[in-house]
Design a protein around this motif. Sequence first.
Motif, PDB file in Angstrom:
ATOM      1  N   LEU A 197      39.543  45.057  34.360  1.00 54.91           N
ATOM      2  CA  LEU A 197      38.859  44.418  33.242  1.00 54.91           C
ATOM      3  C   LEU A 197      38.357  45.427  32.216  1.00 54.91           C
ATOM      4  CD1 LEU A 197      35.685  44.977  34.152  1.00 54.91           C
ATOM      5  CD2 LEU A 197      36.183  43.083  35.687  1.00 54.91           C
TER       6      LEU A 197
ATOM      7  N   ALA B  97      41.395  41.135  38.770  1.00 52.39           N
ATOM      8  CA  ALA B  97      40.136  40.447  38.432  1.00 52.39           C
ATOM      9  C   ALA B  97      40.492  38.987  38.182  1.00 52.39           C
ATOM     10  CB  ALA B  97      39.497  41.030  37.182  1.00 52.39           C
ATOM     11  N   VAL B  98      39.493  38.132  38.295  1.00 54.05           N
ATOM     12  CA  VAL B  98      39.735  36.732  37.903  1.00 54.05           C
ATOM     13  C   VAL B  98      39.577  36.584  36.394  1.00 54.05           C
ATOM     14  CG1 VAL B  98      37.357  35.985  38.430  1.00 54.05           C
ATOM     15  CG2 VAL B  98      39.178  34.304  38.335  1.00 54.05           C
ATOM     16  N   GLY B  99      38.578  37.303  35.823  1.00 58.38           N
ATOM     17  CA  GLY B  99      38.350  37.236  34.382  1.00 58.38           C
ATOM     18  C   GLY B  99      39.423  38.032  33.652  1.00 58.38           C
TER      19      GLY B  99
ATOM     20  N   LEU C 280      38.264  35.721  45.213  1.00 54.89           N
ATOM     21  CA  LEU C 280      36.919  36.282  45.048  1.00 54.89           C
ATOM     22  C   LEU C 280      35.860  35.212  44.832  1.00 54.89           C
ATOM     23  CD1 LEU C 280      36.813  35.815  41.876  1.00 54.89           C
ATOM     24  CD2 LEU C 280      37.626  38.144  41.683  1.00 54.89           C
TER      25      LEU C 280
ATOM     26  N   ARG D 240      30.199  36.980  32.790  1.00 56.99           N
ATOM     27  CA  ARG D 240      30.534  38.077  31.886  1.00 56.99           C
ATOM     28  C   ARG D 240      29.308  38.382  31.035  1.00 56.99           C
ATOM     29  NH1 ARG D 240      33.981  39.335  34.728  1.00 56.99           N
ATOM     30  NH2 ARG D 240      36.202  39.645  34.315  1.00 56.99           N
TER      31      ARG D 240
ATOM     32  N   HIS E 210      28.174  45.299  38.211  1.00 59.13           N
ATOM     33  CA  HIS E 210      29.360  44.431  38.196  1.00 59.13           C
ATOM     34  C   HIS E 210      30.019  44.460  39.586  1.00 59.13           C
ATOM     35  CE1 HIS E 210      32.543  42.547  35.373  1.00 59.13           C
ATOM     36  NE2 HIS E 210      32.583  42.003  36.576  1.00 59.13           N
TER      37      HIS E 210
ATOM     38  N   MET F  43      41.914  40.727  46.421  1.00 58.58           N
ATOM     39  CA  MET F  43      42.314  40.874  45.016  1.00 58.58           C
ATOM     40  C   MET F  43      43.484  41.853  44.893  1.00 58.58           C
ATOM     41  SD  MET F  43      38.409  41.103  43.631  1.00 58.58           S
ATOM     42  CE  MET F  43      38.729  41.461  41.907  1.00 58.58           C
TER      43      MET F  43
HETATM   44  C1  GLV Z   1      35.258  40.346  38.026  1.00 56.97           C
HETATM   45  O1  GLV Z   1      34.363  40.307  37.241  1.00 56.97           O
HETATM   46  C2  GLV Z   1      36.417  39.551  37.909  1.00 56.97           C
HETATM   47  O2  GLV Z   1      36.639  38.929  36.859  1.00 56.97           O
HETATM   48  O3  GLV Z   1      37.192  39.517  38.869  1.00 56.97           O
END
Ligand code: GLV
Length: 371
Positions: A57, A80-82, A105, A267, A318, A336
């Motif tokens: 990220l 990351a998921v974001g 996650l 975020r 984070h 992940m």
């Molecule tokens: C962490 O912040 C994610 O987006 O995986």
Amino acid sequence: MSDKKRIFATSRIGEPAENRLRQNGYELEVFQGPEAPPKKLIIEKVKSGIDALVTTLRDPIDAEIFEAGKGSLKVVAQIAVGFDNINRADANKYKIPFTNTADVLTEATAEFGFFMMGMLARKMYQSERLVRDQKWPSWHPFLPFLGDEVTGKTIAIIGTGRIGLAMIKKCSGFDMNMLCYDPAYHNEKYVASIQELMDLRHARGIQKEKTWIKYVDFEEALKGADYVSIHVPLLREGETDKPTYHLINEKTLALMKPTAYLVNSSRGPVVDEKALAAALKNKIIAGAALDVFEKEPLPADSPLLDPEIADRARLFHHFASGAQITRLSVDPDKGMAGRTAQAVIDVLEGNYGGDPAGMPYVVNKEAFEEK
Ligand code: GLV
């Protein structure tokens, strides 16, 4: 030059997943970090003809990168998921699939959000400091301070995607009432199931008080909550008709109770940090626990580091998804790193008939769907 497919990773993703990629016959080059590589280096690597780019990220991925990869870059796989660092419109324009690591996650992030909330409200940091600093004079009914309970209180869940729903599940175990808000999508079925569970717990005597959960509008959620927990993606003006940038600002903070706490594990830019620091200083709200910041790492001159609000602001690096299995498992259904490796393999091996729209971890499926 070898005819092996080549991957550049802007960060290590752990030995098991790196080995999986190498064992798959790929040439994997990893930037050894720990910081992110400069964008210039990423462009250079992409230009050299890599087939896949593994990102974090911290890497800004936009038209400049996709242009550099024209004709060679086949996938960007984000651990990351974001994915607010990846310009989705640019990826679509260049027809490059990008992937994320949703699902694996979810529970880790939600539990961290819950623990931050507890740590903040029950003043665990202050308690440990007291003991370590040898400033604990004696057990006393209320001195030197008390905390606030979580059990039986009302929480506003802002964002009911995967992580918001997992947070709801955890909060229901603590007999909390829940005000849910989501700017885009209501999962009424999930909320109804949680209500059924709450009613059953009450009926069986597992929880003393009856508790409730419902969807409300944003204002009602903020006004009615003892805790406000944020679980929305970062969406800026121009990316959507419902941006979440600075969703929590001077005006919305003023809607919260002066005794309420804010928790953010989504975020950083969803919260206007300057406004939050001022709200903490002026006791507009009681406290905040933050795992994410507008700028990361948090700059030394951030108003959030003001010693005057140190007792009300819990700050983390984070770290919400930062648990061993969640980060590093090579199993794509658990880690992940494993999911990132599988996402690369899916694209490079042409799994799912070679159609990115059919690949489970591809985010921008719309770029590949038949119109
Ligand atoms: C962490 O912040 C994610 O987006 O995986």
